[in-house]
Each structure stands twice: as structure tokens, then as C-alpha cells.
Design a protein around this motif. Structure first.
Motif, short mmCIF file in Angstrom:
data_model
loop_
_atom_site.label_atom_id
_atom_site.label_comp_id
_atom_site.label_asym_id
_atom_site.label_seq_id
_atom_site.Cartn_x
_atom_site.Cartn_y
_atom_site.Cartn_z
N ILE A 87 0.86 -1.17 0.00
CA ILE A 87 0.00 0.00 0.00
C ILE A 87 0.91 1.22 0.00
N ALA A 88 0.36 2.36 -0.37
CA ALA A 88 1.14 3.60 -0.31
C ALA A 88 0.26 4.67 0.31
N MET A 89 0.90 5.54 1.07
CA MET A 89 0.11 6.52 1.83
C MET A 89 0.58 7.93 1.51
N VAL A 90 -0.37 8.84 1.41
CA VAL A 90 -0.05 10.26 1.25
C VAL A 90 -0.43 10.94 2.56
N PHE A 91 0.56 11.59 3.18
CA PHE A 91 0.33 12.14 4.52
C PHE A 91 -0.15 13.58 4.45
#
Lengths: 287, 351
Positions: free
Chosen positions: B77-81
Motif C-alpha cells: 500500500i502507499a500513503m499520502v500524509f
């Protein structure tokens, strides 16, 4: 309207402190420069005469001068290296959640609060003493010959003592820096799957660049002036640095003129170092 | 791409329960927005899916795989903070390629992926800049680029637009939506802004106090809110609420005026209810609920009128341009099919 008056009033109000500070600085400096130009020996008082730059020639051509400069530099670099590498590692450890973290932190900071004279005496008599010291006992208990630190490795001994005092300072500054690392950045690194070594190298270390330069600046200023540890342990002969040499000239050779010249040389050298340091740090702090 | 499913997920911080038995199925390729007031648990839920928080009970599946005990980096998964969390000393190119380089991906692949992502996001001219040399919107884009290059199963967004100004937020909203339509990767997006939720989502999940209040398509939530909380949270300006008591086929309001109810309302005589009417569904009439104009705010496309009526502060949105002055006395009404009826005790919808 009232601004001009206020400004004048402000200047008048600040003037006393500025004047006092200026005199505080300029009188000793002027007197030292003045003494450095005299033949002024405490064994022959009342016979001062003007000798121009002879004291400087004498001081700068003294083989002890180069030895002292060498010792000063070795001391500064060694203690900087120990306190920054050790401080970074300690700060990383102290940043972990451990039981009794506050107590441990307090204990780590403690050496910084101890007077240099006291710490030097404790190290000299309780740790490094060749007969009754802890190190001697440890060596003997594994069947080795105890080291007579101040006879065999005086500079190393002084470096150990001074580093012990300054390591906490570096640790404290670097720990606060590590704790200010952005939480989301840590999480981003975690999501990116950064292994510990890469995490330290790519995330933590760049973040610490700035505090490390601050530590270098502050420690260098103080480490150039180390005196108590050398004087108290009697290591001045082989491990004497520039301040010790000035003391030696003035109070052991009773040559006030030569000591003053040495003092001025030390001031000039310190300013050269400060000039480069401030430039380096200015660059690092801008970004 | 993958589906995400949550089965009775629990999460506690010490004695405080922040997520209570969350059940949710997110389909492959869907754009789901978690929305709710601050402290409702939406961010905690997202972070639990990311693996940054461990849950105290329940199961999280990404695709076919149960990921409860899988480390964040292995969940694909990839997350944008919210704060973008760009690495400050790396330029844009290295920021985007960092995760791939860590995985020892071949250099050619890293270069290809980074250039594909930067082309998609219009970052080509900025690749050699440091984050501090970028504007807020550009940083936001780099953060998205960093997520895209990993080509993950699921994108997670944690309030990514809340640090931008209003105008840029609207632009980025459109961009994120367009990006999702071209990538078709499953996305879970957290926000407290119901406008973002309405405009971007395939489906909205409204949360409050660690509980899912309602799940549905944006207009479904808007037209048929399941309870008073959702009704008040979705829509801007917010829905008007009146306390009322059922009186035959009508509802008696606090000031004694009567309002015709929709035929679908399952209510009993004397039941205490709350009537909800959206501002655009209120109209001026000759008879109806009497009210006094307090403020008139012309917005150009419409005019927002605030009135005091039936002991409530009421908002009315008029598309025509009524000539009104504060203090004017008017009468209000709404068509029965535009009226929402909620039970006052349970807060649930009853029509």
C-alpha cells in the motif's frame, strides 16, 4: 514626532551597559597587548623596558609552542570526534522507550554539571591511578600490568576526561534534535520499508547535520580553553596545550611579557578558528 | 489493485475505545472517502489499514490476504500524509524513487517509473528541486508521485488537502479524482471536509464516535441520510432541524404551526420526531411556518436567507433573488417529499 527623542533616550539608557561591557573587554586586551611589548619579569620587578616584538619572536620560535598547538588541536579533534559519534549513538539509544527513561537521561547529563577540577581529581585518583585506581585494579584482576596513564599516555588521559565531560552536552543537543524529527516522516519511512541502517543514514543523519555543527562550534570554543584537567593532573609537560603554555610562561617562568604575547597569539588563533567555524555554520544554518 | 475488507475491527487507546466493531467492504478500484468530525476515528481506521496502528480485534484483508500482522511495508500500500512527509534533504527525483531504491529495484525501472509518475503529475521541470523550494501544491503532487511509483494495491490518503488554500484545494481535488480515474487503483481517503467527500467519492463512509453511521454513494447520503448525524453532517449549508410531535398526517412544530409529512413516514400519533429540511427545499409561501428574516446573504448564483422560525435558526437557499430586508415577516413551507423525518429518541430515519 517623539521618535527622535525616544531614540536618544534609548541610546542614553543603553549607554552605561555598553560602556561597561566595552571597558570590560578593552582594558584587559589593551593591557595584555601593552605587557606583550615589554620585557616584564616578576623576578626582576621595576625594570620593565620596551622590547618591541621580541616576546612574540621568542614565543613563536619556542619548540614548546608548536607542541602546545599540536596538543590543543589533538585535544579538540579527539574530543569532538568522541562526543559527536558517541553522542549520536547515545541519543539514538535514549530516544527509545525504556523503563526509567527520565532517570537514565538525568544520569547521562550529570557529568556536564561537575566542575572540571573535581572531575579531573576523581579521574586521576579513583580511575587512572596506577596503584589504587579502578582501571589498575581491572588490569591486575585479569593479570595485566596496570597502565600509568599520566606517565605513559597523558594526552589520551586528558582526552578521556574532557570527552567524558562533553559527551553529555552533545548527547543532550542531538537527543532533542532526534526527538524533533517529524512523526509523519518516520511513518513515511516505515511505509517505504526503510531498514534501520538506511533510516539512520538517509533520514536521521541529514536531520542532525545542523545540530552537529552547533555542537562543533560550541565545543570548539570551550575545548580550546581546557586548562583545569591538564593542570590538576600534572600533565602539563607532555600534554600541555596553548592555555597551559601561557600559564607556564607567566606563573612558572615569571615572564609576564612572554605570557602576554602568548595570550595575544591564542586570541588571534581562536579568532581564525571562529571565523571559519561561523562561516561553515552560517552556511549550514541558512538551509 | 485489490479489494479491502474490514471485519469487526476494534481499536482502543488505553481505556478509550476509538473504533467499535467496524465492518466495511471496499471493492477493487473503488474511491472510498472516510468522513467525520475530528476525533471520530477515521484517521485511526486508515492508519490501522496502513499498519501504523495495531488493532485490538477483528480482521483486515487486503485482496485475499489477511494483513493483521503484516508490516506496513509488506502490505503493498502507499500513503499520502497530511504534512506530505517528504524527505527534506532529497530532491524530488530521489524522494519519488526512494522506496524503489530501498527495494533494490533495477535502476532502469526506477527511472522509468519516476519519469512516468512525474509526467502524469506535471513534475518534470521540478525533478531536481528540494522540497523546501516547492509550493504547497507541488509538494502535494510529489507526495502523490511517491505513492504512485510504488504501483501499490491500495492508496491511502490522510487529509492530504487540508494544508492547502481553498482555491488550490479545489484544483487538487479534481486532479486526485482524475488521477484515480486513470490509474483505477483502490483508494481510501480520509477527510473532515464533506465537500471533498461529496465531490471525490464513489462511496462515502460517515463515521462518528468510532462507529460507521452510514455507507453509500454521495447523493444517496444526501437524499436519504440514515440518521440525524449524517443528515446534519452531509450538505452545506447544513440541514434545518425542527423538533415536532406527530399530529395525524402532519407534524406540529414548536410554534404550533403544522407541516404536511411524506406519505412514507412510519410514525405513530403523538410520537416525538425531528423534521429535517434542506435549505434549498424551503420556499416562501403565503401560509405555512411564520418566520422573521435575520440576515440576507447574496451569493450570486443563489441567495442565502437566515430566519428565525418555529424557535429555530433556519437557513433558506433561494435560486430566485428575493427582495428582503432584516425584520421582514415571511412564511415558509416545503414539499412533503423533501421532508426528512427522524425519531427523536433514536435519531434514526423513519420515512
Amino acid at each position: 514626532m517623539a521618535t527622535q527623542q525616544t531614540r536618544l533616550l534609548g541610546k542614553l539608557a543603553v549607554a552605561p551597559s555598553v560602556i561597561v561591557l566595552f571597558l570590560w573587554m578593552i582594558v584587559p586586551l589593551a593591557l595584555t597587548i601593552y605587557f606583550s611589548l615589554l620585557r616584564y619579569n616578576l623576578l626582576d620587578p621595576g625594570n620593565e623596558s620596551f622590547v618591541g616584538f621580541f616576546n612574540y619572536e621568542y614565543f613563536l620560535s619556542d619548540p614548546a609552542f608548536f607542541a602546545a598547538i599540536g596538543n590543543s588541536l589533538k585535544l579538540v579533534f579527539a574530543v569532538l570526534a568522541i562526543s559527536i559519534v558517541g553522542g549520536t549513538l547515545l541519543a539514538l539509544l535514549l530516544d527509545q522507550a525504556i523503563v526509567g527513561r527520565n532517570i537514565v537521561r538525568l544520569m547521562v547529563i550529570a557529568p556536564f554539571f561537575i566542575m572540571p577540577t573535581v572531575s579531573a581529581l576523581v579521574w586521576k585518583n579513583m580511575f587512572m591511578h596506577p596503584v589504587s585506581g579502578l582501571f589498575a585494579w581491572l588490569m591486575k584482576s585479569v593479570g595485566l600490568e596496570p597502565i600509568d596513564w599520566f606517565a605513559q599516555y597523558p594526552l589520551t588521559a586528558v582526552i578521556i576526561m574532557v570527552a567524558w565531560q562533553w559527551l553529555p552536552f552533545a548527547t543532550l543537543i542531538l537527543l532533542t534534535a532526534i526527538q524533533s524529527l517529524d512523526e509523519e516522516q518516520k511513518e513515511a519511512a516505515e511505509m517505504d520499508g526503510t531498514p534501520p541502517i538506511s533510516y539512520f543514514y538517509y533520514i536521521v543523519l541529514p536531520h542532525l547535520a545542523r545540530p552537529i555543527t552547533v555542537v562543533i562550534l560550541i565545543e570548539t570554543i570551550f575545548l580550546l580553553n581546557v586548562f583545569a584537567e591538564i593542570y590538576v593532573t600534572g600533565s602539563g609537560g607532555p600534554a600541555g596545550n596553548l592555555p597551559y603554555l601561557v600559564y607556564f610562561q607567566g606563573l612558572l617562568n615569571f615572564d609576564v611579557g612572554g605570557a602576554s604575547a602568548g595570550g595575544i597569539v591564542a586570541v588571534v588563533l581562536a579568532n581564525i578558528v571562529a571565523f571559519f567555524l561561523i562561516r561553515m555554520i552560517g552556511r549550514n544554518l541558512e538551509g | 489493485m485489490a479489494s479491502v475488507s474490514l471485519r469487526s475491527v476494534h481499536k482502543k487507546f488505553g481505556p478509550i475505545t476509538v473504533l467499535q466493531s467496524i465492518d466495511l467492504d471496499i471493492e477493487d478500484g473503488e474511491f472510498v472517502v472516510l468522513v467525520g468530525p475530528s476525533g471520530c476515528g477515521k484517521s485511526t481506521l486508515l492508519r490501522s489499514i496502513a499498519g501504523l496502528e495495531t488493532i485490538n480485534g477483528g480482521e483486515i484483508h487486503i485482496g485475499e490476504r489477511q494483513v493483521n500482522h503484516v508490516a506496513p511495508k509488506d502490505r503493498d500500500i502507499a500513503m499520502v500524509f497530511q504534512s506530505y512527509a517528504l524527505y527534506p534533504h532529497m530532491d524530488v527525483r530521489r524522494n519519488m524513487g526512494f522506496s524503489l531504491n530501498l527495494r533494490k529495484s533495477p535502476t532502469r525501472m526506477v527511472v522509468e517509473r519516476v519519469s512516468a509518475a512525474s509526467t502524469k503529475l506535471g513534475l518534470n521541470s521540478l525533478l531536481d528541486r528540494l522540497p523546501k523550494q516547492l509550493s504547497g501544491g507541488q509538494r502535494q503532487r510529489v507526495a502523490m508521485g511517491r505513492a504512485i511509483v510504488r504501483n501499490p494495491q491500495v492508496f491511502l490518503f490522510d487529509e492530504p488537502l487540508s494544508n492547502l488554500d481553498a482555491k488550490l484545494r479545489a484544483t487538487m481535488r479534481t486532479e486526485i479524482k482524475a488521477l484515480h480515474q486513470s490509474l483505477k487503483t483502490t483508494a481510501i481517503y480520509v477527510t473532515h471536509d464533506q465537500v471533498e467527500a461529496m465531490t471525490m467519492a464513489n462511496r462515502i463512509v460517515v463515521m462518528s464516535d468510532g462507529v460507521i453511521q452510514q455507507v453509500g454513494a454521495p447523493l444517496e447520503l444526501y437524499d436519504r441520510p440514515a440518521n440525524i448525524f449524517v443528515a446534519g453532517f452531509i450538505g452545506s449549508p447544513t440541514m434545518n432541524f425542527f423538533d415536532a410531535v406527530i399530529d395525524g398526517k402532519q407534524a406540529g412544530l414548536a410554534d404550533g404551526s403544522l407541516l404536511a409529512l411524506p406519505a412514507s413516514a412510519a410514525v405513530t400519533e403523538g410520537q416525538k420526531v425531528v423534521i429535517g429540511i434542506r435549505p434549498e427545499h424551503l420556499h416562501f409561501t403565503d401560509t405555512g411556518i411564520p418566520g422573521t428574516v435575520v440576515v440576507v446573504e447574496p451569493l450570486g448564483m443563489s441567495t442565502q436567507v437566515t430566519l428565525d422560525a418555529a424557535r429555530e435558526r433556519v437557513t433558506l437557499l433561494a435560486l430566485e433573488r428575493p427582495v428582503l430586508a432584516p425584520g421582514d415577516r415571511k412564511h415558509l413551507t416545503a414539499r412533503p417529499q423533501d421532508i426528512h423525518v427522524f425519531d427523536r429518541a433514536s435519531g434514526l430515519r423513519v420515512n
